[in-house]
Design a protein around this motif. Structure first.
Motif, PDB file in Angstrom:
ATOM      1  N   PRO A 110       0.843  -1.194   0.000  1.00 37.71           N
ATOM      2  CA  PRO A 110       0.000   0.000   0.000  1.00 37.71           C
ATOM      3  C   PRO A 110       0.883   1.252   0.000  1.00 37.71           C
ATOM      4  O   PRO A 110       1.691   1.448   0.909  1.00 37.71           O
ATOM      5  N   PHE A 111       0.726   2.107  -1.005  1.00 39.84           N
ATOM      6  CA  PHE A 111       1.601   3.264  -1.201  1.00 39.84           C
ATOM      7  C   PHE A 111       0.917   4.516  -0.668  1.00 39.84           C
ATOM      8  O   PHE A 111      -0.222   4.827  -1.038  1.00 39.84           O
ATOM      9  N   HIS A 112       1.619   5.257   0.193  1.00 40.65           N
ATOM     10  CA  HIS A 112       1.063   6.462   0.822  1.00 40.65           C
ATOM     11  C   HIS A 112       1.941   7.665   0.497  1.00 40.65           C
ATOM     12  O   HIS A 112       3.157   7.609   0.651  1.00 40.65           O
ATOM     13  N   LEU A 113       1.310   8.747   0.040  1.00 43.35           N
ATOM     14  CA  LEU A 113       1.980  10.029  -0.167  1.00 43.35           C
ATOM     15  C   LEU A 113       1.430  11.013   0.855  1.00 43.35           C
ATOM     16  O   LEU A 113       0.221  11.189   0.966  1.00 43.35           O
ATOM     17  N   HIS A 114       2.310  11.661   1.591  1.00 40.69           N
ATOM     18  CA  HIS A 114       1.881  12.653   2.566  1.00 40.69           C
ATOM     19  C   HIS A 114       1.432  13.936   1.868  1.00 40.69           C
ATOM     20  O   HIS A 114       1.904  14.263   0.774  1.00 40.69           O
ATOM     21  N   VAL A 115       0.544  14.670   2.504  1.00 35.30           N
ATOM     22  CA  VAL A 115       0.103  16.039   2.162  1.00 35.30           C
ATOM     23  C   VAL A 115      -0.809  16.092   0.936  1.00 35.30           C
ATOM     24  O   VAL A 115      -1.882  16.692   0.977  1.00 35.30           O
ATOM     25  N   TRP A 116      -0.374  15.489  -0.189  1.00 40.69           N
ATOM     26  CA  TRP A 116      -1.121  15.628  -1.442  1.00 40.69           C
ATOM     27  C   TRP A 116      -1.819  14.314  -1.796  1.00 40.69           C
ATOM     28  O   TRP A 116      -1.173  13.279  -1.979  1.00 40.69           O
ATOM     29  N   PRO A 117      -3.161  14.310  -1.936  1.00 46.71           N
ATOM     30  CA  PRO A 117      -3.868  13.079  -2.310  1.00 46.71           C
ATOM     31  C   PRO A 117      -3.596  12.699  -3.761  1.00 46.71           C
ATOM     32  O   PRO A 117      -3.127  13.518  -4.565  1.00 46.71           O
ATOM     33  N   MET A 118      -3.904  11.447  -4.090  1.00 41.25           N
ATOM     34  CA  MET A 118      -3.622  10.901  -5.418  1.00 41.25           C
ATOM     35  C   MET A 118      -4.923  10.481  -6.092  1.00 41.25           C
ATOM     36  O   MET A 118      -5.788   9.877  -5.446  1.00 41.25           O
ATOM     37  N   GLN A 119      -5.043  10.774  -7.393  1.00 42.94           N
ATOM     38  CA  GLN A 119      -6.159  10.251  -8.169  1.00 42.94           C
ATOM     39  C   GLN A 119      -5.669   9.037  -8.949  1.00 42.94           C
ATOM     40  O   GLN A 119      -4.700   9.116  -9.711  1.00 42.94           O
ATOM     41  N   VAL A 120      -6.341   7.913  -8.753  1.00 39.05           N
ATOM     42  CA  VAL A 120      -5.985   6.684  -9.473  1.00 39.05           C
ATOM     43  C   VAL A 120      -6.534   6.790 -10.890  1.00 39.05           C
ATOM     44  O   VAL A 120      -7.738   6.964 -11.095  1.00 39.05           O
ATOM     45  N   VAL A 121      -5.651   6.685 -11.892  1.00 37.46           N
ATOM     46  CA  VAL A 121      -6.087   6.792 -13.285  1.00 37.46           C
ATOM     47  C   VAL A 121      -5.931   5.478 -14.041  1.00 37.46           C
ATOM     48  O   VAL A 121      -6.474   5.331 -15.150  1.00 37.46           O
ATOM     49  N   GLU A 122      -5.210   4.511 -13.440  1.00 38.63           N
ATOM     50  CA  GLU A 122      -5.065   3.212 -14.103  1.00 38.63           C
ATOM     51  C   GLU A 122      -4.605   2.182 -13.083  1.00 38.63           C
ATOM     52  O   GLU A 122      -3.710   2.451 -12.279  1.00 38.63           O
ATOM     53  N   GLU A 123      -5.221   1.004 -13.116  1.00 37.14           N
ATOM     54  CA  GLU A 123      -4.832  -0.104 -12.255  1.00 37.14           C
ATOM     55  C   GLU A 123      -4.614  -1.332 -13.124  1.00 37.14           C
ATOM     56  O   GLU A 123      -5.551  -1.812 -13.765  1.00 37.14           O
ATOM     57  N   SER A 124      -3.358  -1.794 -13.162  1.00 36.35           N
ATOM     58  CA  SER A 124      -2.999  -2.978 -13.957  1.00 36.35           C
ATOM     59  C   SER A 124      -3.527  -2.869 -15.381  1.00 36.35           C
ATOM     60  O   SER A 124      -4.094  -3.816 -15.933  1.00 36.35           O
ATOM     61  N   GLY A 125      -3.365  -1.684 -15.985  1.00 35.40           N
ATOM     62  CA  GLY A 125      -3.729  -1.475 -17.381  1.00 35.40           C
ATOM     63  C   GLY A 125      -5.162  -1.081 -17.627  1.00 35.40           C
ATOM     64  O   GLY A 125      -5.544  -0.828 -18.775  1.00 35.40           O
TER      65      GLY A 125
END
Length: 486
Positions: free
Chosen positions: A417-432
């Motif tokens: 599970p990958f976590h980035l502090h401060v700035w949220p992430m939008q998932v645009v692709e999962e396994s293609g």
């Protein structure tokens, strides 16, 4: 909580390596035979602290002590004498001031997980070190448009993060909605796990636990084993669920009841989504509406296969006893009595931002790597792009106010599970495959032998922060990098 001995404090504070190496397995089996879960307590929540007039001032003391966990007297760590610590209720635009007092025998600090606040100075700065016997004053200014949602706080001093959270240092943060749904009651559910040895102290982690990511024998909700909840038919409750576990994935079900998902991590969906099952990786949160149906239902976490060490060390179960992780009852909901009136409609929310059509300033690739056994250490290496964590090194430099696309690669046989502090992430692709909805997370699961693409808007704040695997044993062993926005 009453004080415990310095030896116990050192163990639960993260310096029990010798005890761990010498007796990790023995501690586990003592724990399993003597400290089995005790069920049946009524559902309770931590103390709640609410902001007023645009601010909240809190004193949090991290200290060892003796409290009851899962029906057992335990020597653990806690904030202000409790596990979990107090729940902090905020609103967009608030100023949160926390005086962190370190009454541990080892260094610590504080991270406000998921909050979109500055990482500089006395903000969400994980490079701050609070030595034993010292205190540090944090201050966080939430933007006026900060997304509502469920967040949490915990230590983030590299090398002992897993030990300190596993021992009880965590608490929930709520950023309230401007237009909340009507409910009969709101419940905070901080789900944790822990293993106790024969004396009631926190059991040390074996080398295998640290390589796989430890999963505790006791799985608790607000410090209780299988607490009882009650409701009337037709009542609608709001459950705010936090996965504070060091490595355990929570595959949640509440069979026989109606569940609608309001949001995950930060923000709200435009409309609630009906769900039968939820998967929370370590660090994820879920905002759920439960409409009660007559009868008794078990709120449970089901077994989730997050990979194995096969091919590197031979087949190994995930956790000291994978059988016990397959199906755990977290709480029991009993619904009876006079039927309540139909709940009011849930107010619609604006659509979240969508970066899929944004101009991308840079594309990056981050590989979450698990290497072979180190010479002389007997431990595996945990890296990002082939390098272990170094606080004095900056791994990624980003231009402020730009959007970037990161490809997260996981060639290992375990989920990360990958976590980035401060700035949220939008998932645009999962396994293609691109998701068919707008998906925002601050912890994104990267499956074994898989990849995920995310887009990040590095807006509003500059400074140095980190990204890492949220299997916290992996983070402590080096699977973390430094990002600087300037």
């Amino acid at each position: 909580m009453r004080p415990i001995s310095r030896r116990s404090a050192l163990l639960v504070g993260g310096l029990g390596a010798a005890a761990t190496a010498a007796g990790g397995a023995g501690l586990w089996w003592t724990a399993s035979s003597r400290f089995s879960p005790i069920a049946g307590a009524d559902f309770t929540e931590p103390d709640a602290l609410h902001s007023t007039n645009g601010g909240l001032q809190v004193r949090l003391e991290a200290a060892p002590g003796s409290i009851r966990l899962g029906g057992h007297q335990a020597s653990v760590l806690g904030y202000n004498g409790g596990v979990p610590g107090p729940t902090l209720h905020l609103r967009g635009g608030d100023v949160l001031q926390i005086e962190l007092v370190n009454s541990l025998a080892v260094p610590t600090n504080l991270h406000v997980h998921g909050l979109h606040v500055s990482p500089q100075g006395n903000g969400d700065n994980v490079f701050v070190v609070v030595q034993p016997g010292r205190s540090f004053s944090y201050e966080y200014l939430l933007p006026a448009d900060h997304p509502p949602g469920i967040y949490w706080y915990h230590p983030h001093h590299h090398g002992v993060v897993a030990d300190q959270i596993f021992a009880g240092l965590f608490g929930t943060i709520i950023v309230e909605d401007t237009d909340p749904p009507a409910t009969s009651r709101d419940r905070i559910m901080a789900i944790s796990d822990i293993t106790l040895d024969g004396s009631g102290s926190v059991a040390g982690a074996s080398p295998m636990d640290r390589m796989i990511g430890r999963e505790g024998r006791l799985v608790l909700v607000n410090g209780h084993s299988n607490p009882k909840l009650s409701a009337r038919p037709g009542e609608r409750e709001r459950w705010r669920i936090v996965n504070t576990c060091v490595a355990r994935y929570l595959r949640l079900r509440l069979d026989g009841q109606q569940m609608h998902l309001l949001g995950m991590d930060s923000g709200r969906f435009p409309t609630p989504k009906p769900v039968d099952e939820l998967l929370l990786t370590p660090g994820n949160r879920a905002d759920v509406l439960v409409t009660a149906v007559e009868g008794e239902s078990a709120f449970r976490t089901m077994y989730y296969n997050r990979g194995s060490m096969a091919g590197m060390m031979g087949p190994a179960p995930l956790g000291p006893n994978s059988r016990d992780a397959r199906d755990t009852v977290l709480a029991t909901l009993s619904v009876s009595g006079t039927t309540s009136g139909a709940p009011l409609p849930v107010p619609a929310q604006p659509a979240p931002a969508d970066l899929r059509t944004a101009v991308v300033a840079a594309h990056r690739q981050l590989t979450l790597g698990v290497g072979g056994l180190g010479v002389g250490t007997g431990m595996m290496s945990f890296t990002i792009n082939g390098r272990g964590f170094n606080a004095s090194r900056t791994d990624t430099v980003v231009a402020a106010q730009t959007v970037e696309e990161w490809t997260l690669l996981n060639p290992s046989p375990m989920d990360h599970p990958f976590h980035l502090h401060v700035w949220p992430m939008q998932v645009v692709e999962e396994s293609g495959t691109a998701p068919d909805t707008i998906v925002w997370r601050d912890v994104v699961n990267v499956p074994a032998s898989g990849q995920v693409k995310v887009r990040i808007n590095f807006k509003e704040f500059t400074g140095r922060s980190v990204y890492h695997c949220h299997i916290l044993d992996h983070e402590d062993q080096g699977m973390m990098g430094v990002v600087e926005v300037r």
